[in-house]
Design a protein around this motif. Sequence first.
Motif, PDB file in Angstrom:
ATOM      1  N   ALA C  43      16.757  78.411  93.057  1.00 17.43           N
ATOM      2  CA  ALA C  43      17.903  78.411  92.346  1.00 17.43           C
ATOM      3  C   ALA C  43      17.802  78.430  90.820  1.00 17.43           C
ATOM      4  O   ALA C  43      18.525  78.866  89.936  1.00 17.43           O
ATOM      5  CB  ALA C  43      18.971  77.064  92.603  1.00 17.43           C
ATOM      6  N   LEU C  44      16.571  77.789  90.224  1.00 13.88           N
ATOM      7  CA  LEU C  44      16.250  77.779  89.007  1.00 13.88           C
ATOM      8  C   LEU C  44      15.759  79.239  88.495  1.00 13.88           C
ATOM      9  O   LEU C  44      16.143  79.642  87.349  1.00 13.88           O
ATOM     10  CB  LEU C  44      15.131  76.898  88.647  1.00 13.88           C
ATOM     11  CG  LEU C  44      15.452  75.325  88.693  1.00 13.88           C
ATOM     12  CD1 LEU C  44      14.283  74.462  88.263  1.00 13.88           C
ATOM     13  CD2 LEU C  44      16.525  74.981  87.563  1.00 13.88           C
ATOM     14  N   ILE C  45      15.189  80.046  89.353  1.00 16.10           N
ATOM     15  CA  ILE C  45      14.900  81.348  89.013  1.00 16.10           C
ATOM     16  C   ILE C  45      15.976  82.333  88.942  1.00 16.10           C
ATOM     17  O   ILE C  45      15.908  83.034  87.752  1.00 16.10           O
ATOM     18  CB  ILE C  45      13.945  81.962  90.040  1.00 16.10           C
ATOM     19  CG1 ILE C  45      12.415  81.285  89.956  1.00 16.10           C
ATOM     20  CG2 ILE C  45      13.706  83.400  89.969  1.00 16.10           C
ATOM     21  CD1 ILE C  45      11.426  81.618  91.056  1.00 16.10           C
ATOM     22  N   GLY C  46      17.027  81.758  89.490  1.00 13.88           N
ATOM     23  CA  GLY C  46      18.089  82.750  89.372  1.00 13.88           C
ATOM     24  C   GLY C  46      19.002  82.523  88.091  1.00 13.88           C
ATOM     25  O   GLY C  46      20.234  83.148  87.962  1.00 13.88           O
ATOM     26  N   PHE C  47      18.843  81.356  87.716  1.00 13.34           N
ATOM     27  CA  PHE C  47      19.696  80.763  86.418  1.00 13.34           C
ATOM     28  C   PHE C  47      19.864  81.676  85.110  1.00 13.34           C
ATOM     29  O   PHE C  47      18.443  82.413  84.810  1.00 13.34           O
ATOM     30  CB  PHE C  47      19.355  79.503  86.021  1.00 13.34           C
ATOM     31  CG  PHE C  47      20.037  78.934  84.680  1.00 13.34           C
ATOM     32  CD1 PHE C  47      21.280  78.947  84.915  1.00 13.34           C
ATOM     33  CD2 PHE C  47      19.468  78.575  83.688  1.00 13.34           C
ATOM     34  CE1 PHE C  47      22.407  78.382  83.943  1.00 13.34           C
ATOM     35  CE2 PHE C  47      20.436  77.987  82.613  1.00 13.34           C
ATOM     36  CZ  PHE C  47      21.656  78.012  82.874  1.00 13.34           C
ATOM     37  N   ARG C  48      20.723  82.057  84.617  1.00 14.64           N
ATOM     38  CA  ARG C  48      20.831  82.999  83.203  1.00 14.64           C
ATOM     39  C   ARG C  48      21.564  82.057  82.240  1.00 14.64           C
ATOM     40  O   ARG C  48      22.532  81.551  82.432  1.00 14.64           O
ATOM     41  CB  ARG C  48      21.524  84.153  83.741  1.00 14.64           C
ATOM     42  CG  ARG C  48      21.339  85.352  82.523  1.00 14.64           C
ATOM     43  CD  ARG C  48      21.969  86.397  83.210  1.00 14.64           C
ATOM     44  NE  ARG C  48      22.457  87.561  82.193  1.00 14.64           N
ATOM     45  CZ  ARG C  48      23.268  88.328  82.469  1.00 14.64           C
ATOM     46  NH1 ARG C  48      23.819  88.256  83.590  1.00 14.64           N
ATOM     47  NH2 ARG C  48      23.690  89.283  81.608  1.00 14.64           N
ATOM     48  N   ARG C  49      20.969  82.034  81.028  1.00 12.31           N
ATOM     49  CA  ARG C  49      21.511  81.321  79.937  1.00 12.31           C
ATOM     50  C   ARG C  49      23.073  81.881  79.509  1.00 12.31           C
ATOM     51  O   ARG C  49      23.111  82.940  79.524  1.00 12.31           O
ATOM     52  CB  ARG C  49      20.602  81.094  78.732  1.00 12.31           C
ATOM     53  CG  ARG C  49      20.579  79.722  78.187  1.00 12.31           C
ATOM     54  CD  ARG C  49      19.267  80.101  77.098  1.00 12.31           C
ATOM     55  NE  ARG C  49      18.079  79.592  77.756  1.00 12.31           N
ATOM     56  CZ  ARG C  49      17.617  78.297  77.907  1.00 12.31           C
ATOM     57  NH1 ARG C  49      18.464  77.315  77.691  1.00 12.31           N
ATOM     58  NH2 ARG C  49      16.266  78.092  78.655  1.00 12.31           N
ATOM     59  N   GLY C  50      23.662  80.931  79.468  1.00 13.36           N
ATOM     60  CA  GLY C  50      25.198  81.287  79.022  1.00 13.36           C
ATOM     61  C   GLY C  50      26.017  81.904  79.923  1.00 13.36           C
ATOM     62  O   GLY C  50      26.960  82.666  79.624  1.00 13.36           O
ATOM     63  N   ALA C  51      25.722  82.014  81.216  1.00 14.68           N
ATOM     64  CA  ALA C  51      26.247  82.864  82.263  1.00 14.68           C
ATOM     65  C   ALA C  51      27.151  82.027  83.060  1.00 14.68           C
ATOM     66  O   ALA C  51      27.031  80.829  82.990  1.00 14.68           O
ATOM     67  CB  ALA C  51      25.259  83.802  83.196  1.00 14.68           C
TER      68      ALA C  51
END
Lengths: 144, 178, 112
Positions: C43-51
């Motif tokens: 889940a952390l790898i898929g995170f995108r800032r501000g999305a």
Amino acid sequence: MKGMSLIVKTITNIVIGFIFLYGLYIILHGHLTPGGGFAGGVIIAGVFVLKYLAYGSSKAGEKKSSIISSVFESVGALLFVGIALLGLLLTGVFFLNFIPRGTPLHLLSAGIIPLCNIAIGIKVGAGLFSIFLALAAFKYIMED
Amino acid sequence: MLELYLFLIFMLVAGIIATEIKDLLAAVISLGAVGFSVAIIFILVQAPDLAIVQIVVEVLTIVIFVAVILRTTHIDETIKEKISGIQVLAVVLYGAFAVLFFIAMVRTLNNLPPFGHPIMKVANQYISLGLPRTGGANLVADVILDFRALDTLGEATVLFTSVIGVVALMRKIGRRQK
Amino acid sequence: MTIFVFCIALFLIGLYAIVTKRNLIKIVIGFALIEYSVNLLFALIGFRRGALAPIITKVHTTHNFVDPIPQALVLTAIVIALGTTAVMLAIALRIYERYKTFDISKIKRLKG
């Protein structure tokens, strides 16, 4: 399994319908909002677990509910495979989305995704409830 | 992003307590603390689907653990016994492996894209084609039930097998009578 | 990068419980911790800032979403984790029934 006190039973009586309704909402709106078959199925299994923990159960009742839950689990699995096979029969591709898409962002849209959600919800809910019955119920009590 | 780090540290502390405490019921409650903080982290990284599933699955996991512990015993007798030689050997071997694994994983994860900037090569296709191709607004549901539905079929098979395994292990028929 | 180190640390805690503990319930808890750590890493790898979360609310807008593929993979893995944990607990329960202990160093004698 023994039941719990009157307070727990009364509160269970009040909240159990709302939790069941929430589980159904999560399953049916799985293609529009967060959730889906997995989450809703586990919530519906949780409703039955709550009922069993609060009210207790008899030996005959547990035998009956374990049979019913295993039947429902098989029905869910067969529904899921049946939808996939229907795609194979009608169009020649396994798991093809063969129903028209409908208007986006409405409840009746997205083709087979809501049907798959319902099948998975039945399957996951019944399966987890039978795991709970096998591990916690009175029927299989340990002999010393 | 400070709250993310706070919950990660809380998760690690609860994990250490869950492995080291003597009372098994307390260990299960600590496991629940780990699971719920993982659920909150899922909310913070914008994954509401995962958060809902994680919360309800965590509740059921704790119920099953507590049911098993109440039917058996809740004291871990192995903690207060004397430590044997083979256990010391196990701890030493684990320590050596842990250091090697940590170094290897850090070097591997350095090659990943940095946190907050994933490579969206495949995902961009799914995001732009998800609504027109399948008609579903929830992109996660589109991926698991349309683009990768065969994967979900395999998962359903695994769940079915585990239910059969539990019921077959716990049934009374076929046990030897005393 | 530093945020992934937490996942490795949780993995190592779970591995420590599996390798060195002698209580069966503690070993199952170790497996559960490893499952959490791997799910969290995905889940952390898929995170995108501000999305935003990957759920479309209006039809014709520009899409700025986090990566939905790791979420779809983890969603099934969480439910499978519950199934495997239940199987391990059932085996532990049967062992307790037969030997009256969770200590794996005492489960040695053959008993028919």
